[in-house]
Design a protein around this motif. Structure first.
Motif, PDB file in Angstrom:
ATOM      1  N   TRP A 103      42.350 -11.685  64.946  1.00 26.66           N
ATOM      2  CA  TRP A 103      43.564 -11.228  64.263  1.00 26.66           C
ATOM      3  C   TRP A 103      44.751 -11.953  64.902  1.00 26.66           C
ATOM      4  O   TRP A 103      45.049 -11.728  66.078  1.00 26.66           O
ATOM      5  CB  TRP A 103      43.682  -9.701  64.448  1.00 26.66           C
ATOM      6  CG  TRP A 103      44.757  -9.024  63.666  1.00 26.66           C
ATOM      7  CD1 TRP A 103      45.482  -9.541  62.641  1.00 26.66           C
ATOM      8  CD2 TRP A 103      45.221  -7.685  63.863  1.00 26.66           C
ATOM      9  NE1 TRP A 103      46.372  -8.605  62.179  1.00 26.66           N
ATOM     10  CE2 TRP A 103      46.226  -7.452  62.905  1.00 26.66           C
ATOM     11  CE3 TRP A 103      44.882  -6.658  64.755  1.00 26.66           C
ATOM     12  CZ2 TRP A 103      46.903  -6.241  62.818  1.00 26.66           C
ATOM     13  CZ3 TRP A 103      45.552  -5.447  64.673  1.00 26.66           C
ATOM     14  CH2 TRP A 103      46.547  -5.235  63.703  1.00 26.66           C
ATOM     15  N   ASP A 104      45.362 -12.840  64.139  1.00 29.23           N
ATOM     16  CA  ASP A 104      46.369 -13.739  64.719  1.00 29.23           C
ATOM     17  C   ASP A 104      47.617 -13.824  63.852  1.00 29.23           C
ATOM     18  O   ASP A 104      47.512 -13.917  62.628  1.00 29.23           O
ATOM     19  CB  ASP A 104      45.773 -15.142  64.849  1.00 29.23           C
ATOM     20  CG  ASP A 104      44.522 -15.130  65.686  1.00 29.23           C
ATOM     21  OD1 ASP A 104      44.641 -15.192  66.918  1.00 29.23           O
ATOM     22  OD2 ASP A 104      43.414 -15.003  65.104  1.00 29.23           O
ATOM     23  N   VAL A 105      48.760 -13.852  64.523  1.00 33.84           N
ATOM     24  CA  VAL A 105      50.027 -13.955  63.782  1.00 33.84           C
ATOM     25  C   VAL A 105      50.994 -14.896  64.511  1.00 33.84           C
ATOM     26  O   VAL A 105      50.931 -15.039  65.729  1.00 33.84           O
ATOM     27  CB  VAL A 105      50.726 -12.576  63.634  1.00 33.84           C
ATOM     28  CG1 VAL A 105      49.987 -11.681  62.670  1.00 33.84           C
ATOM     29  CG2 VAL A 105      50.935 -11.899  64.978  1.00 33.84           C
ATOM     30  N   PRO A 106      51.913 -15.495  63.749  1.00 26.41           N
ATOM     31  CA  PRO A 106      53.037 -16.171  64.392  1.00 26.41           C
ATOM     32  C   PRO A 106      54.120 -15.132  64.649  1.00 26.41           C
ATOM     33  O   PRO A 106      54.189 -14.123  63.938  1.00 26.41           O
ATOM     34  CB  PRO A 106      53.499 -17.159  63.315  1.00 26.41           C
ATOM     35  CG  PRO A 106      53.153 -16.502  62.026  1.00 26.41           C
ATOM     36  CD  PRO A 106      51.968 -15.603  62.275  1.00 26.41           C
ATOM     37  N   GLU A 107      54.942 -15.318  65.656  1.00 28.59           N
ATOM     38  CA  GLU A 107      56.102 -14.438  65.858  1.00 28.59           C
ATOM     39  C   GLU A 107      57.356 -15.306  65.839  1.00 28.59           C
ATOM     40  O   GLU A 107      57.539 -16.159  66.710  1.00 28.59           O
ATOM     41  CB  GLU A 107      55.957 -13.657  67.171  1.00 28.59           C
ATOM     42  CG  GLU A 107      54.773 -12.702  67.107  1.00 28.59           C
ATOM     43  CD  GLU A 107      54.687 -11.724  68.278  1.00 28.59           C
ATOM     44  OE1 GLU A 107      55.468 -11.859  69.243  1.00 28.59           O
ATOM     45  OE2 GLU A 107      53.833 -10.826  68.205  1.00 28.59           O
ATOM     46  N   PRO A 108      58.194 -15.116  64.809  1.00 29.72           N
ATOM     47  CA  PRO A 108      59.401 -15.932  64.662  1.00 29.72           C
ATOM     48  C   PRO A 108      60.527 -15.390  65.539  1.00 29.72           C
ATOM     49  O   PRO A 108      60.972 -14.262  65.335  1.00 29.72           O
ATOM     50  CB  PRO A 108      59.738 -15.773  63.176  1.00 29.72           C
ATOM     51  CG  PRO A 108      59.184 -14.438  62.795  1.00 29.72           C
ATOM     52  CD  PRO A 108      58.024 -14.145  63.699  1.00 29.72           C
ATOM     53  N   GLU A 109      60.971 -16.172  66.525  1.00 32.64           N
ATOM     54  CA  GLU A 109      61.891 -15.602  67.511  1.00 32.64           C
ATOM     55  C   GLU A 109      63.078 -16.522  67.814  1.00 32.64           C
ATOM     56  O   GLU A 109      62.901 -17.709  68.089  1.00 32.64           O
ATOM     57  CB  GLU A 109      61.124 -15.302  68.808  1.00 32.64           C
ATOM     58  CG  GLU A 109      59.896 -14.431  68.525  1.00 32.64           C
ATOM     59  CD  GLU A 109      59.260 -13.805  69.754  1.00 32.64           C
ATOM     60  OE1 GLU A 109      59.819 -13.919  70.861  1.00 32.64           O
ATOM     61  OE2 GLU A 109      58.189 -13.178  69.571  1.00 32.64           O
ATOM     62  N   THR A 120      67.536 -22.071  69.884  1.00 42.27           N
ATOM     63  CA  THR A 120      66.587 -22.798  69.074  1.00 42.27           C
ATOM     64  C   THR A 120      65.637 -21.792  68.429  1.00 42.27           C
ATOM     65  O   THR A 120      65.841 -20.575  68.531  1.00 42.27           O
ATOM     66  CB  THR A 120      65.860 -23.893  69.906  1.00 42.27           C
ATOM     67  OG1 THR A 120      65.009 -24.659  69.048  1.00 42.27           O
ATOM     68  CG2 THR A 120      65.038 -23.327  71.041  1.00 42.27           C
ATOM     69  N   ILE A 121      64.635 -22.312  67.710  1.00 41.51           N
ATOM     70  CA  ILE A 121      63.672 -21.425  67.054  1.00 41.51           C
ATOM     71  C   ILE A 121      62.382 -21.474  67.852  1.00 41.51           C
ATOM     72  O   ILE A 121      61.934 -22.555  68.248  1.00 41.51           O
ATOM     73  CB  ILE A 121      63.415 -21.894  65.606  1.00 41.51           C
ATOM     74  CG1 ILE A 121      64.737 -21.947  64.834  1.00 41.51           C
ATOM     75  CG2 ILE A 121      62.414 -20.979  64.918  1.00 41.51           C
ATOM     76  CD1 ILE A 121      64.613 -22.565  63.449  1.00 41.51           C
ATOM     77  N   GLY A 122      61.786 -20.317  68.082  1.00 42.44           N
ATOM     78  CA  GLY A 122      60.520 -20.262  68.801  1.00 42.44           C
ATOM     79  C   GLY A 122      59.460 -19.553  67.978  1.00 42.44           C
ATOM     80  O   GLY A 122      59.757 -18.636  67.211  1.00 42.44           O
TER      81      GLY A 122
END
Ligand code: DO4
Ligand code: MG
Length: 276
Positions: free
Chosen positions: A129-135, A150-152
């Motif tokens: 179960w995998d997700v990106p986390e926009p930070e 910046t964007i991480g």
């Protein structure tokens, strides 16, 4: 960052600097003033030339700075973690840290584990179960002052993290578990209503499209930086991801998915997904 050269956009005027030592370049206070004055000696480019250089490929805008991350800084993140760790009895920790004075801070990546804009980020073969986390991600100088944004992408295994909170380092820190870029917005503050978008497509079809904004971020960027610098030092400066406000429901990443994270005023960070 084009190879090792800084490309600077000052209100639509583009300047390309010479090969730079990025440890030294970013590890400075008053970065905005210094870059503005240095750029006067750099090669000036037309917008068309700048755009064709960007198309050839850019790198994560960093040297050897460490990347750290804050967690459970949005209510959405608190709730999602409480749900995923219910069976492991970890739910309480997330609720408490959301309200506590001290934030959750963890080491996220060295430069070698960070993917370039346009490159691949990874999911793990031992995760289901995998997700990106926009930070929103802060560039902080060695003296602890926020110099830019910046964007991480804080790639995360929710199955490993949810099984036991002590597995957090394995859920969060592996090759290609982070991406940064495409550029750094050099300023000390960012408007509170700045929107953050996450879009994911699979075989050309949109599968996730969500939005949050910085009014939902419970802690101020400089407050998080101050906590990180307690009892610590960062001679090259460092990057700090400020936590995710978007956790897509009933979703897991698959290889070859395309992830786009957009933060207004900074740009779009795009990565495809690989598996290791
Ligand atoms: O506690 C787990 C990690 C939280 C996190 O990465 C986030 O909230 O963004
Ligand atoms: Mg995160």
């Amino acid at each position: 960052k084009i190879e090792n050269k800084p490309l600077l956009d000052i209100n639509g005027d583009f300047y390309l600097g010479p090969d730079a030592d990025w440890d030294q370049l970013l590890g400075r206070d008053r970065l905005k003033d210094l870059l503005y004055s240095e750029a006067q000696n750099w090669e000036q480019l037309t917008q068309t030339d700048a755009e064709s250089l960007i198309k050839e490929g850019i790198q994560a805008p960093m040297g050897n700075q460490e990347v750290w991350a804050a967690g459970v800084t949005y209510y959405r993140s608190r709730t999602a973690r409480m749900e995923e760790s219910q069976d492991a009895g970890g739910a309480d920790f997330y609720d408490k840290v959301y309200d506590a004075d001290r934030p959750e801070l963890f080491f996220k990546a060295t430069a070698s584990r960070v993917s370039n804009p346009g490159g691949k980020v990874n999911i793990r073969k031992d995760s289901t179960w995998d997700v990106p986390e926009p930070e929103l991600t802060l560039l902080i100088s060695p003296s602890g002052k926020v110099q830019g944004f910046t964007i991480g992408n804080d790639m995360s295994s929710r199955s490993i993290e949810g099984e036991n909170p002590l597995y957090l380092p394995q859920a969060k820190m592996y090759l290609g578990s982070a991406a940064l870029g495409p550029c750094i917005l050099i300023q000390n503050e960012i408007p509170e209503n700045t929107p953050i978008f996450l879009r994911i497509s699979r075989k050309g079809n949109p599968v996730v499209s969500e939005k949050t904004d910085l009014t939902q971020l419970k802690r101020k960027p400089q407050e998080l930086a101050d906590w990180l610098f307690r009892a610590n030092s960062f001679p090259l400066g460092c990057f700090l991801m400020t936590g995710t406000g978007i956790v897509p429901d009933d979703f897991t990443l698959e290889p070859d998915d395309l992830i786009q994270i957009e933060i207004a005023g900074i740009g779009v960070l795009e990565n495809s997904v690989g598996k290791i």
